[in-house]
Design a protein around this motif. Structure first.
Motif, PDB file in Angstrom:
ATOM      1  N   GLN A  31       0.818  -1.220   0.000  1.00 37.92           N
ATOM      2  CA  GLN A  31       0.000   0.000   0.000  1.00 37.92           C
ATOM      3  C   GLN A  31       0.850   1.267   0.000  1.00 37.92           C
ATOM      4  OE1 GLN A  31      -3.295   0.213  -0.277  1.00 37.92           O
ATOM      5  NE2 GLN A  31      -3.712  -1.980  -0.172  1.00 37.92           N
ATOM      6  N   ALA A  34       1.596   2.562  -3.442  1.00 34.90           N
ATOM      7  CA  ALA A  34       0.463   2.791  -4.343  1.00 34.90           C
ATOM      8  C   ALA A  34       0.568   4.080  -5.166  1.00 34.90           C
ATOM      9  CB  ALA A  34      -0.851   2.736  -3.573  1.00 34.90           C
ATOM     10  N   TYR A  70      -1.551  -3.896  -2.324  1.00 34.50           N
ATOM     11  CA  TYR A  70      -2.188  -2.948  -3.226  1.00 34.50           C
ATOM     12  C   TYR A  70      -2.429  -3.614  -4.580  1.00 34.50           C
ATOM     13  CZ  TYR A  70      -3.071   1.099  -6.136  1.00 34.50           C
ATOM     14  OH  TYR A  70      -3.645   1.974  -7.018  1.00 34.50           O
ATOM     15  N   LYS A  71      -1.405  -4.278  -5.089  1.00 35.56           N
ATOM     16  CA  LYS A  71      -1.496  -5.011  -6.355  1.00 35.56           C
ATOM     17  C   LYS A  71      -0.613  -6.252  -6.249  1.00 35.56           C
ATOM     18  CE  LYS A  71      -3.539  -1.682  -8.896  1.00 35.56           C
ATOM     19  NZ  LYS A  71      -4.757  -1.772  -9.628  1.00 35.56           N
TER      20      LYS A  71
END
Length: 150
Positions: A31, A34, A70-71
């Motif tokens: 995160q 991000a 986040y990804k």
């Protein structure tokens, strides 16, 4: 839940880390990274570097059991990993020139290469390519290129 194995060499970067899942390599974007990841993807820098063969491409994926990310990225696999202490002088030179070129391109997109480690460069089809997607951050006008003091 499937077992995920974090790679020991990937523990220092607060932006994310590499891990294996079902025999495949993935990179978690934390995160905290991000805003920089979004800038990398929206600025056009990622696409330009991938198209020029200077950055390893990835796809964004969803993995069950992964929380707090986040990804999750699934990077293209490099068939052969080599290390700077194994390279010829020409390879070292190519890696250094690629790193400077990456920084120059990043600046044109409002970003900077925060991690200039030679270990983030690999050779694919005879060309120096950056393998660490999380090596970029937003550039602050007037700031020097510190690159983790590398």
């Amino acid at each position: 839940m499937r077992k995920m194995n974090n790679l020991n060499a990937s523990f220092r970067d607060p932006s994310g880390f590499l891990f294996h899942h079902d025999g495949e390599l993935y990179r978690q974007v934390n995160q905290v990274y991000a805003p920089d990841y979004d800038l990398l993807m929206s600025s056009g820098l990622y696409q330009k570097l991938v198209e020029s063969g200077r950055l390893i491409p990835h796809t964004e994926v969803t993995l069950p059991g992964v929380q707090g990310a986040y990804k999750i990225l699934h990077p293209q696999r490099i068939p052969f990993i080599s290390y700077p202490y194994e390279w010829s002088f020409q390879q070292l030179k190519d890696a250094a020139l690629a790193t400077v070129s990456l920084q120059k391109r990043a600046l044109k997109h409002g970003m900077s290469l925060k991690d200039a480690s030679a270990y983030n460069i690999q050779f694919m089809d005879g060309k120096a390519v950056l393998i660490d997607t999380l090596s970029f951050e937003g550039y602050q006008e007037g700031e020097p290129w510190v690159a983790y003091r590398q």
